[in-house]
Design an enzyme around this catalytic site. Structure first.
Site, PDB file in Angstrom:
ATOM      1  N   SER A  41      46.807 -45.557  -3.523  1.00  0.00           N
ATOM      2  CA  SER A  41      45.788 -44.503  -3.499  1.00  0.00           C
ATOM      3  C   SER A  41      46.366 -43.355  -2.680  1.00  0.00           C
ATOM      4  O   SER A  41      46.018 -43.137  -1.536  1.00  0.00           O
ATOM      5  CB  SER A  41      44.470 -45.017  -2.920  1.00  0.00           C
ATOM      6  OG  SER A  41      44.540 -45.255  -1.543  1.00  0.00           O
ATOM      7  N   HIS A 153      42.812 -51.182  -4.625  1.00  0.00           N
ATOM      8  CA  HIS A 153      43.652 -52.311  -4.196  1.00  0.00           C
ATOM      9  C   HIS A 153      43.194 -53.648  -4.760  1.00  0.00           C
ATOM     10  O   HIS A 153      43.724 -54.695  -4.409  1.00  0.00           O
ATOM     11  CB  HIS A 153      43.684 -52.398  -2.666  1.00  0.00           C
ATOM     12  CG  HIS A 153      44.383 -51.234  -2.018  1.00  0.00           C
ATOM     13  ND1 HIS A 153      44.331 -50.984  -0.676  1.00  0.00           N
ATOM     14  CD2 HIS A 153      45.158 -50.251  -2.549  1.00  0.00           C
ATOM     15  CE1 HIS A 153      45.034 -49.897  -0.391  1.00  0.00           C
ATOM     16  NE2 HIS A 153      45.534 -49.424  -1.520  1.00  0.00           N
ATOM     17  N   GLU A 162      38.742 -50.429   1.776  1.00  0.00           N
ATOM     18  CA  GLU A 162      39.140 -51.299   2.889  1.00  0.00           C
ATOM     19  C   GLU A 162      37.997 -51.565   3.857  1.00  0.00           C
ATOM     20  O   GLU A 162      37.406 -50.631   4.399  1.00  0.00           O
ATOM     21  CB  GLU A 162      40.311 -50.663   3.659  1.00  0.00           C
ATOM     22  CG  GLU A 162      41.485 -50.384   2.749  1.00  0.00           C
ATOM     23  CD  GLU A 162      42.675 -49.732   3.464  1.00  0.00           C
ATOM     24  OE1 GLU A 162      42.735 -49.781   4.705  1.00  0.00           O
ATOM     25  OE2 GLU A 162      43.517 -49.173   2.748  1.00  0.00           O
ATOM     26  N   GLU A 203      46.525 -55.917  -0.078  1.00  0.00           N
ATOM     27  CA  GLU A 203      46.854 -55.958   1.348  1.00  0.00           C
ATOM     28  C   GLU A 203      46.499 -57.295   1.981  1.00  0.00           C
ATOM     29  O   GLU A 203      46.349 -57.403   3.202  1.00  0.00           O
ATOM     30  CB  GLU A 203      46.183 -54.783   2.073  1.00  0.00           C
ATOM     31  CG  GLU A 203      46.734 -53.439   1.587  1.00  0.00           C
ATOM     32  CD  GLU A 203      46.264 -52.243   2.397  1.00  0.00           C
ATOM     33  OE1 GLU A 203      45.401 -52.402   3.283  1.00  0.00           O
ATOM     34  OE2 GLU A 203      46.776 -51.132   2.135  1.00  0.00           O
ATOM     35  N   ASP A 240      37.899 -47.934   5.474  1.00  0.00           N
ATOM     36  CA  ASP A 240      38.633 -46.894   4.748  1.00  0.00           C
ATOM     37  C   ASP A 240      38.150 -46.910   3.315  1.00  0.00           C
ATOM     38  O   ASP A 240      38.743 -47.553   2.457  1.00  0.00           O
ATOM     39  CB  ASP A 240      40.146 -47.125   4.799  1.00  0.00           C
ATOM     40  CG  ASP A 240      40.876 -46.068   3.979  1.00  0.00           C
ATOM     41  OD1 ASP A 240      40.222 -45.095   3.540  1.00  0.00           O
ATOM     42  OD2 ASP A 240      42.096 -46.214   3.755  1.00  0.00           O
ATOM     43  N   GLU A 284      37.654 -43.845   7.782  1.00  0.00           N
ATOM     44  CA  GLU A 284      38.810 -43.066   7.289  1.00  0.00           C
ATOM     45  C   GLU A 284      38.497 -42.553   5.880  1.00  0.00           C
ATOM     46  O   GLU A 284      37.936 -43.298   5.069  1.00  0.00           O
ATOM     47  CB  GLU A 284      40.005 -44.023   7.276  1.00  0.00           C
ATOM     48  CG  GLU A 284      41.286 -43.504   6.652  1.00  0.00           C
ATOM     49  CD  GLU A 284      42.354 -44.598   6.634  1.00  0.00           C
ATOM     50  OE1 GLU A 284      42.353 -45.477   7.521  1.00  0.00           O
ATOM     51  OE2 GLU A 284      43.181 -44.590   5.711  1.00  0.00           O
ATOM     52  N   ASP A 311      43.373 -39.541   6.278  1.00  0.00           N
ATOM     53  CA  ASP A 311      44.577 -40.153   5.684  1.00  0.00           C
ATOM     54  C   ASP A 311      45.018 -39.278   4.511  1.00  0.00           C
ATOM     55  O   ASP A 311      45.829 -38.359   4.691  1.00  0.00           O
ATOM     56  CB  ASP A 311      44.261 -41.589   5.270  1.00  0.00           C
ATOM     57  CG  ASP A 311      45.338 -42.200   4.393  1.00  0.00           C
ATOM     58  OD1 ASP A 311      46.470 -41.685   4.401  1.00  0.00           O
ATOM     59  OD2 ASP A 311      45.065 -43.198   3.685  1.00  0.00           O
ATOM     60  N   LYS A 336      51.480 -42.315   8.129  1.00  0.00           N
ATOM     61  CA  LYS A 336      52.237 -43.134   7.182  1.00  0.00           C
ATOM     62  C   LYS A 336      53.592 -42.446   7.018  1.00  0.00           C
ATOM     63  O   LYS A 336      53.648 -41.312   6.517  1.00  0.00           O
ATOM     64  CB  LYS A 336      51.528 -43.172   5.834  1.00  0.00           C
ATOM     65  CG  LYS A 336      50.218 -43.967   5.841  1.00  0.00           C
ATOM     66  CD  LYS A 336      49.453 -43.704   4.562  1.00  0.00           C
ATOM     67  CE  LYS A 336      48.375 -44.741   4.317  1.00  0.00           C
ATOM     68  NZ  LYS A 336      47.497 -44.325   3.186  1.00  0.00           N
ATOM     69  N   HIS A 364      50.719 -48.972   7.524  1.00  0.00           N
ATOM     70  CA  HIS A 364      51.526 -49.449   6.387  1.00  0.00           C
ATOM     71  C   HIS A 364      51.090 -48.723   5.110  1.00  0.00           C
ATOM     72  O   HIS A 364      50.190 -47.873   5.150  1.00  0.00           O
ATOM     73  CB  HIS A 364      51.304 -50.962   6.220  1.00  0.00           C
ATOM     74  CG  HIS A 364      49.875 -51.308   5.860  1.00  0.00           C
ATOM     75  ND1 HIS A 364      49.514 -52.475   5.251  1.00  0.00           N
ATOM     76  CD2 HIS A 364      48.707 -50.609   6.020  1.00  0.00           C
ATOM     77  CE1 HIS A 364      48.204 -52.500   5.055  1.00  0.00           C
ATOM     78  NE2 HIS A 364      47.703 -51.384   5.520  1.00  0.00           N
ATOM     79  N   LYS A 387      47.231 -50.071  11.496  1.00  0.00           N
ATOM     80  CA  LYS A 387      46.641 -50.626  10.277  1.00  0.00           C
ATOM     81  C   LYS A 387      47.767 -51.296   9.529  1.00  0.00           C
ATOM     82  O   LYS A 387      48.689 -50.616   9.068  1.00  0.00           O
ATOM     83  CB  LYS A 387      46.142 -49.455   9.421  1.00  0.00           C
ATOM     84  CG  LYS A 387      44.660 -49.320   9.328  1.00  0.00           C
ATOM     85  CD  LYS A 387      44.303 -48.160   8.422  1.00  0.00           C
ATOM     86  CE  LYS A 387      44.438 -48.509   6.944  1.00  0.00           C
ATOM     87  NZ  LYS A 387      43.846 -47.488   6.055  1.00  0.00           N
TER      88      LYS A 387
HETATM   89  P1  PGA Z   1      47.803 -46.752  -0.170  1.00  0.00           P
HETATM   90  O1  PGA Z   1      46.415 -46.820   0.629  1.00  0.00           O
HETATM   91  O2  PGA Z   1      48.884 -47.268   0.687  1.00  0.00           O
HETATM   92  O3  PGA Z   1      47.533 -47.596  -1.383  1.00  0.00           O
HETATM   93  O4  PGA Z   1      47.979 -45.310  -0.553  1.00  0.00           O
HETATM   94  C1  PGA Z   1      46.275 -47.164   1.951  1.00  0.00           C
HETATM   95  C2  PGA Z   1      45.231 -46.334   2.599  1.00  0.00           C
HETATM   96  O5  PGA Z   1      44.502 -45.581   1.911  1.00  0.00           O
HETATM   97  O6  PGA Z   1      45.132 -46.347   3.821  1.00  0.00           O
HETATM   98 ZN    ZN Z   2      43.496 -44.626   3.702  1.00  0.00          ZN
END
Ligand code: PGA
Ligand code: ZN
Length: 424
Positions: A41, A153, A162, A203, A240, A284, A311, A336, A364, A387
Site C-alpha cells: 500500500s 495486506h 493494521e 505481516e 494504521d 496512522e 506514512d 520507511k 518495515h 513497527k
Molecule cells: P506497505 O504498508 O509496506 O504495504 O506499503 C505498510 C504501512 O502502510 O505501514
Molecule cells: Zn502505513
C-alpha cells in the site's frame, strides 16, 4: 582501509515471493550485506522502486535493471569512496541518478548500496550497526505489533489495514516482546473459539473475515485481557487504517465490510468515537494522503490526545514533513527507508521530526526479508517506537530477535520508555 573495493548486487526474493535487490559492499577491512524491502500500500509520492515490467518474468516484478545499475554504473562511481562517510556516498549516488525520485537508477538500487555500505562501515569497526551509527544510544523502541491484518495486506472483510498492540507498560523491550507474544497467542485462541480462521496476512497477523472493523477492535481488547493484561495500561492499541487505499472520488469506501462510504469529516468523527471507546494511542494515515485540509482538522481534533502519524502522507520525505510541521497537520512521521531511498535521507527526516518535537517511528514494509537494518536504525536514532509486524513469520521476528540482542548488549544502559506517558 575504508575505501570500497567491490560492490555486488543480486536478485533475491522477499516475504511475498517477489524479487528484490540484495547488495554486498566490500572494503579492505570490512564487508556489509543488505536487502531492500517493498511495500504493497505504497504512497503516491514514494521514491521509485525500479522493476523490469516484463509480464512473462516474475509477473513484471523482476529487478534485474536495478541489480545491473548497482553492479555497473553505481559501482564505477562509488569505487574507492569511504564507507565511513555515508552521507557523501549517498549524496554522490543521488546526484548520479539525477532525478527527483531516483527513477533512473532505482531507489531500490541506491538504498541497497547505502544500507550495505553502512553495514560494511560497522563491520570494519567490529561493531553492531546501531553502535557504529550512535555509540551513545540506549533507548529501546516500544513495538507496535500488527496482530490483525486487513485492507491491502489480506483477503478479508476488514477494511482497515493494521490493528496493532503496543506493550507500553512493559519494563523492557524483552518484556514487551513477551507481553505482545502472549496476547498474539490469546488472540489466536479467541478467534478459534469464535469459529474464525487463524491463517495470517502479509505481516504475520491474523486475517479473519469479521462482521465489522469494530469487531477487530473488540477482539484486540479481549485478547489483551485474556492474556492477563490491562488494556490501555499494560498494552494499548495503535491503528494504521491506511485509508488512501479506500479513497476514491472524494469519499472513503468501506467496500470489504460493505459499510457504505464516508466523507473526510465523517472519518474524523469515526476516529473521535473510536478514541473514546477504545484504548487507542496512535492512528496512522487516518485520512487520504492528499487531504491536507482534513489532516489539519484531524490533528486539531485529536492531536493532544493521540499520536497522529503520516506514512503515505509524508513518505519519509523532508519536503512533505517540513510542510506538515509548519501547517500542524500531524505530530509523528513513519520512517520507511525505501520510501525515500537512502539511509542518510531517512536519518535526515528523523532529525527534522525530532527538532520539531515530533515523533518518528521506524517501520518495515509489508514485503520484507531477513534483513534487520531497521532494528539497529531505530535504536541508533533513539526514535523509541518501531513497527515491524506481528509475532509470527521470520521476516518480522528477525527484527525483534535483533532487538533482543541489542538490549542484551546494552545491558544496564538500556532504557525502555513509554512514549505516550507525556503529552507533546
Ligand atoms: P506497505 O504498508 O509496506 O504495504 O506499503 C505498510 C504501512 O502502510 O505501514
Ligand atoms: Zn502505513
Amino acid at each position: 582501509m575504508t575505501a570500497i573495493t567491490q560492490v555486488h548486487a543480486r536478485q533475491v526474493l522477499d516475504s511475498r515471493g517477489n524479487p528484490t535487490v540484495e547488495v554486498e559492499v566490500t572494503t579492505k577491512a570490512g564487508f556489509g550485506r543488505a536487502i531492500v524491502p517493498s511495500g504493497a500500500s505504497t504512497g503516491e509520492h514514494e521514491a521509485c522502486e525500479l522493476r523490469d515490467g516484463n509480464p512473462s518474468i516474475f509477473n513484471g516484478l523482476s529487478v534485474m535493471n536495478a541489480v545491473n545499475n548497482v553492479n555497473t554504473e553505481l559501482f564505477e562511481r562509488v569505487k574507492g569512496m569511504d564507507v565511513q562517510d555515508l552521507k557523501t556516498l549517498d549524496m554522490t549516488m543521488i546526484e548520479l541518478d539525477g532525478t527527483p525520485n531516483k527513477s533512473r537508477l532505482g531507489a531500490n538500487a541506491i538504498l541497497g548500496l547505502s544500507m550495505a555500505a553502512a553495514h560494511a562501515a560497522a563491520n570494519e569497526k567490529n561493531m553492531m550497526l546501531w553502535e557504529h551509527l550512535n555509540p551513545k544510544a540506549s533507548r529501546m523502541p516500544v513495538p507496535m505489533m500488527n496482530v490483525i491484518n486487513g485492507g491491502s495486506h489480506a483477503d478479508s472483510s476488514v477494511d482497515f489495514q493494521e490493528f496493532m498492540i503496543v506493550p507500553l507498560g512493559a519494563a523492557s523491550f524483552t518484556q514487551a516482546l513477551r507481553f505482545g507474544t502472549e496476547t498474539f497467542h490469546a488472540l489466536k485462541k479467541l478467534l478459534k473459539e469464535a469459529g474464525h480462521s487463524t491463517s495470517v496476512g502479509d505481516e504475520g497477523g491474523f486475517a479473519p473475515n469479521l462482521g465489522s472493523n469494530e469487531e477487530a477492535m473488540n477482539f484486540l481488547v479481549a485478547a489483551i485481557e485474556r492474556a492477563g493484561y490491562v488494556p490501555g495500561k499494560d498494552i494499548a492499541i495503535a491503528l494504521d487504517p491506511a485509508v488512501s487505499e479506500m479513497f476514491e472520488g472524494g469519499m472513503y469506501h468501506f467496500k470489504r465490510s460493505g459499510g457504505g462510504c464516508k466523507t473526510s469529516d465523517e472519518m474524523i468523527e469515526l476516529w473521535e468515537k473510536w478514541v473514546r471507546d477504545y484504548p487507542i494511542v496512535s492512528i496512522e494515515d487516518g485520512l487520504d494522503e492528499n487531504d491536507w485540509e482534513g489532516w489539519k482538522k484531524f490533528h486539531k481534533a485529536l492531536g493532544k490526545k493521540i499520536q497522529i502519524v503520516g506514512d503515505d502522507f509524508l513518505v519519509t520525505n523532508t519536503k512533505f514533513l517540513s510542510r506538515a510541521i509548519s501547517e500542524d497537520a500531524a505530530n509523528a512521521i513513519l520512517i520507511k527507508v525505501n520510501q525515500i531511498g537512502s539511509m542518510t535521507e531517512a536519518m535526515d527526516a528523523i532529525h527534522m521530526a525530532h527538532d520539531a518535537k515530533w515523533r518518528a517511528i521506524v517501520s518495515h514494509r509489508s514485503g520484507e526479508t531477513e534483513d534487520i537494518t531497521i532494528a539497529d536504525l531505530v535504536v541508533a536514532m533513539e526514535c523509541g517506537q518501531i513497527k515491524t509486524g506481528s509475532l509470527s513469520r521470520t521476516d518480522r521476528i528477525a527484527k525483534y530477535n535483533q532487538l533482543l540482542r541489542i538490549e542484551e548488549a546494552l545491558g544496564d544502559k538500556a532504557v525502555y520508555i513509554n512514549p505516550f506517558s507525556t503529552t507533546e
